[in-house]
Design an enzyme around this catalytic site. Structure first.
Site, PDB file in Angstrom:
ATOM      1  N   GLU A 193      13.754  14.423 -44.984  1.00 43.63           N
ATOM      2  CA  GLU A 193      13.235  14.345 -43.607  1.00 43.63           C
ATOM      3  C   GLU A 193      12.193  13.225 -43.522  1.00 43.63           C
ATOM      4  OE1 GLU A 193      10.913  17.728 -42.589  1.00 43.63           O
ATOM      5  OE2 GLU A 193      10.915  17.304 -40.433  1.00 43.63           O
ATOM      6  N   HIS A 194      11.174  13.298 -44.387  1.00 45.79           N
ATOM      7  CA  HIS A 194      10.137  12.260 -44.453  1.00 45.79           C
ATOM      8  C   HIS A 194      10.216  11.562 -45.793  1.00 45.79           C
ATOM      9  CE1 HIS A 194       8.373  15.573 -41.957  1.00 45.79           C
ATOM     10  NE2 HIS A 194       8.054  14.570 -41.156  1.00 45.79           N
ATOM     11  N   ASP A 240       3.172  12.527 -38.216  1.00 47.64           N
ATOM     12  CA  ASP A 240       3.205  13.880 -37.656  1.00 47.64           C
ATOM     13  C   ASP A 240       2.459  13.943 -36.325  1.00 47.64           C
ATOM     14  OD1 ASP A 240       4.594  14.860 -39.801  1.00 47.64           O
ATOM     15  OD2 ASP A 240       2.837  15.647 -40.849  1.00 47.64           O
ATOM     16  N   SER A 288      10.744  22.099 -43.565  1.00 46.06           N
ATOM     17  CA  SER A 288      10.267  20.717 -43.570  1.00 46.06           C
ATOM     18  C   SER A 288      10.209  20.161 -45.001  1.00 46.06           C
ATOM     19  CB  SER A 288       8.882  20.682 -42.922  1.00 46.06           C
ATOM     20  OG  SER A 288       8.534  19.368 -42.598  1.00 46.06           O
ATOM     21  N   GLN A 338      13.977  36.007 -27.783  1.00 45.45           N
ATOM     22  CA  GLN A 338      14.019  36.296 -26.346  1.00 45.45           C
ATOM     23  C   GLN A 338      13.734  35.049 -25.506  1.00 45.45           C
ATOM     24  OE1 GLN A 338      12.140  37.791 -28.616  1.00 45.45           O
ATOM     25  NE2 GLN A 338      10.019  38.064 -27.960  1.00 45.45           N
ATOM     26  N   HIS A 375       2.797  23.525 -44.879  1.00 47.73           N
ATOM     27  CA  HIS A 375       3.538  23.980 -43.692  1.00 47.73           C
ATOM     28  C   HIS A 375       4.075  25.397 -43.850  1.00 47.73           C
ATOM     29  CE1 HIS A 375       3.593  20.898 -40.682  1.00 47.73           C
ATOM     30  NE2 HIS A 375       3.857  19.963 -41.560  1.00 47.73           N
ATOM     31  N   TYR A 403      10.747  24.755 -26.807  1.00 48.26           N
ATOM     32  CA  TYR A 403      10.198  25.934 -27.454  1.00 48.26           C
ATOM     33  C   TYR A 403       9.132  25.523 -28.459  1.00 48.26           C
ATOM     34  CZ  TYR A 403       9.532  30.225 -29.919  1.00 48.26           C
ATOM     35  OH  TYR A 403       8.934  31.343 -30.453  1.00 48.26           O
ATOM     36  N   GLN A 420       2.671  18.405 -46.874  1.00 49.92           N
ATOM     37  CA  GLN A 420       3.962  19.023 -46.579  1.00 49.92           C
ATOM     38  C   GLN A 420       3.959  20.476 -47.013  1.00 49.92           C
ATOM     39  OE1 GLN A 420       6.472  17.462 -44.860  1.00 49.92           O
ATOM     40  NE2 GLN A 420       6.933  19.612 -44.722  1.00 49.92           N
ATOM     41  N   ASN A 445      11.097  29.892 -36.364  1.00 55.91           N
ATOM     42  CA  ASN A 445      11.400  30.578 -37.625  1.00 55.91           C
ATOM     43  C   ASN A 445      12.904  30.809 -37.748  1.00 55.91           C
ATOM     44  OD1 ASN A 445      12.038  32.714 -35.935  1.00 55.91           O
ATOM     45  ND2 ASN A 445      10.132  33.814 -36.323  1.00 55.91           N
ATOM     46  N   GLU A 456      53.316   7.032 -26.221  1.00 58.21           N
ATOM     47  CA  GLU A 456      52.712   8.340 -26.516  1.00 58.21           C
ATOM     48  C   GLU A 456      53.446   9.475 -25.798  1.00 58.21           C
ATOM     49  OE1 GLU A 456      48.106   7.438 -27.889  1.00 58.21           O
ATOM     50  OE2 GLU A 456      48.424   8.498 -26.007  1.00 58.21           O
ATOM     51  N   HIS A 471      51.005   9.143 -17.083  1.00 56.46           N
ATOM     52  CA  HIS A 471      49.965   8.129 -17.259  1.00 56.46           C
ATOM     53  C   HIS A 471      50.492   6.759 -16.832  1.00 56.46           C
ATOM     54  CE1 HIS A 471      47.911  11.236 -19.504  1.00 56.46           C
ATOM     55  NE2 HIS A 471      46.879  10.443 -19.747  1.00 56.46           N
TER      56      HIS A 471
END
Lengths: 424, 424
Positions: free
Chosen positions: A322-323, A356, A233, A186, A258, A124, A255, A209, A410, A415
């Protein structure tokens, strides 16, 4: 930006805690879209595309002709840049393929583990203000290296139903054949459940989002895998006296542009860098087209002056960015002490923007403190690893006593029986 | 067992579909326990332990003395069996450690990826009818190889507040220092949020009943990682004329005895194996102490006669079993065609129970069709992989044009600026 001078450890909480996202307000809405697409397929997809993207399409699948036309529209300079980035990403990710090795755990017991591609994956790519074709490289190249049989791409159509040419060029470059003009919840629903046109996949990748994020969370509960949990981010910079304030400020801004919820943090041992960065930010931000977004993001950011680098490292590990840029003289040695981060940029000439786009590492990384337990995207994300074991009659005998003793302890007699029956 | 003779592909759906678990009935209850433990810590844990395990404990942490006493109670034969299994598991999993390699993606751009242990992990071992000490090996050994700094174990106390000696022995063997007598949802909550006594962890591993499974699902939404989504255990056997009906039947039973919801499926090209297995099942089940559980599980199982092995392979891949035994002459070649399975057992002398305990592979595997997109547990599950990149000023120059072209095309000027500022 909010500033802290030599905060005590009990004051760190404010710095390391992320704003809590509460999905409950949108959950009902997202769930309804998922259900409708599951039930009505393409018809529901068309309805939501008309409602949210305000466009009605005759066909949601991008045709070969559209791809060809799109590719022609991309300037050569950009094509070459994308090709160069793709080559670097390919080079780095190829090393993530693992050999299958047979391990002899006992004389006569052969075990192995093999990478096997996930057969069907869905990518996506969000629409909105920026056409994120770079993310197509970051998702599509590891999928191709892994060997996924079916790789599909969903991304929302533009106002006239068109796709951004660079999106089509990047998708073509990484070998994606099926591109659909569908966005938002969707799109996630269509890939999770399948429609008449869009094939169902086993795992869904890509940013989005809060609605897309929530949709991914919900389909994960329904048994479809997702790349990783998502959040806004982030960048964290650890800087000593050797850092250059204008570099640090421009990295924070890269950053901040974004989104308004992006997080930017500077942790430094240097009063000069601390003050210099604040001054540079004011200057550098003026030139940015996305100035207002960056300004709002910086309001949530922090500039922190710490006593020494040991304390800085500790704060970084608590924050789990993250970075992480380590703009310090001794960056290699310091990097060894970082245990929680998505991707690390070493020294004054490794800006985040190089990772990036084009250094070769993946830019899909754990946000929101998830670097404490999640990895960034890699070829691993597009495979599962199947294990194998092989014993002959004689070899099974060597281990039979062990298996029977454990199974009986057990309380699992069947088994034990499964071993015994082979020697009776 | 339900039988199918040469089913058409459109009839496969009934075979490959798992019964749908609906967690909504228990979700409210589970959520309440999570909230109470988050809010009230140890006090809530004690309350739920009293309610569900019917035991009141002075202290929930197992003492060194208890561990020592427990170890003394384990018979030497069982100790040796557990040690042998642990050695094999260790040998196999050690190979999963990966070297850090620096990859030069372009002249002057150095990238790498390194395994870094997740600092804090929690292991859950259910109580109930069988003391699953083998699972401690399967979780604890990869955690130790990965190098996790804090590994804690929660498992419900027995009726008198005691722990099964083999549980204590196995935990000690793999180096787990902190063991807590807490089970069920309250254990998952305690590890997710932390209490006065039980430390908070970043990732939670281990099997459990539907309440534990739902608790893990819910804490995952709250940002704590889990090993994988869970479902009832499964076996699928693909058998040709070379298979031995009594072996096949005993392997199906070893799965069926786990629980009434276990899934056992035989797919065979041989009329003899088909019929022989049904006959053997009737005989072999008689001897089992867990006969009633196995009988009910087999009611949900299938014996399927297929035209040829090609069709068998296709059906296996559709089903995506947790465990797959290939009891066929040509097992190695057939295994190469399997793309969806957790762990594969090759030939007539590789029963599932050998992998459950002692071959060296991990027995924590994807169920419920999740083998299509998830791997079994491994050292990978206890680490995250951090990426690194390092460029010098000169090296950054080589890639600057690429980064700037892509950033500008994506409308992200601050990303371009972060490169430009370093050369102005």
């Amino acid at each position: 930006m909010k500033t802290f001078r030599y905060p005590e450890e009990h004051e760190w909480k404010e710095i390391v805690e992320r704003p809590l996202a509460d999905p409950s307000a949108i959950q009902k809405k997202v769930r309804k879209i998922l259900e409708k697409v599951k039930e009505k397929g393409d018809r529901a997809v068309a309805k939501y595309t008309a409602r949210f993207d305000e466009v009605e399409l005759d066909s949601i699948q991008v045709t070969d002709e559209e791809i060809k036309e799109g590719i022609d529209l991309v300037p050569d300079e950009l094509k070459n840049a994308i090709r160069q980035a793709a080559t670097n990403i390919e080079t780095f990710h190829r090393f993530q393929l693992q050999q299958t090795d047979w391990v002899v755990t006992m004389p006569g017991i052969m075990c192995s583990r093999k990478m096997v591609p996930i057969e069907k994956v869905g990518l996506y790519i969000p629409g909105g203000s920026a056409p994120l074709f770079s993310t197509i490289l970051m998702l599509g190249i590891p999928a191709r290296i892994a060997g996924c049989r079916e790789v599909i791409l969903c991304t929302p159509p533009g106002a006239g139903g068109e796709m951004h040419p660079a999106i089509l060029f990047a998708a073509d470059l990484v070998g994606i054949k099926k591109i659909f003009k569908v966005g938002g919840v969707q799109a996630i629903a269509a890939m999770a459940f399948g429609t008449e046109t869009i094939p169902r996949v086993y795992k869904i990748f890509g940013p989005g989002n809060q609605y897309v994020t929530e949709a991914k969370q919900l389909i994960q509960e329904m048994g479809i895998a997702i790349d990783m949990p998502a959040g806004p981010s982030e960048i964290c910079i650890l800087a000593d006296e050797s850092a250059e304030p204008s570099f640090v400020a421009s990295d924070l801004l890269s950053q901040a542009e974004h989104g308004v919820d992006s997080q930017a943090i500077l942790i430094t041992t240097s009063e000069r860098v601390f003050q210099g960065c604040l001054n540079e930010l004011k200057e550098l931000i003026k030139e940015l087209p996305r100035k207002e977004i960056a300004e709002r993001a910086l309001d949530n950011g922090y500039v922190v002056l710490v006593k020494n680098l040991e304390e800085g490292i500790k704060l970084v590990n608590e924050y789990a960015p993250e970075h992480l840029i380590i703009a310090c003289e001794d960056c290699d040695r310091l990097a060894d002490k970082i245990v929680n981060a998505g991707s690390i940029f070493l020294g004054n000439y490794s800006p985040e923007s190089v990772g990036d786009y084009a250094s070769g590492t993946n830019h899909t990384l754990p946000t929101n403190g998830f670097a404490k337990m999640y990895s960034g995207l890699s070829v691993d994300s597009f495979v599962k690893k199947i294990t194998y074991q092989k014993l002959s009659r004689e070899w099974l005998k060597n281990i039979a006593g062990t298996v029977i003793a454990m199974a009986e302890a057990e309380g699992l007699q069947a088994h034990a029986q499964a071993v015994r029956v082979r020697f009776s």
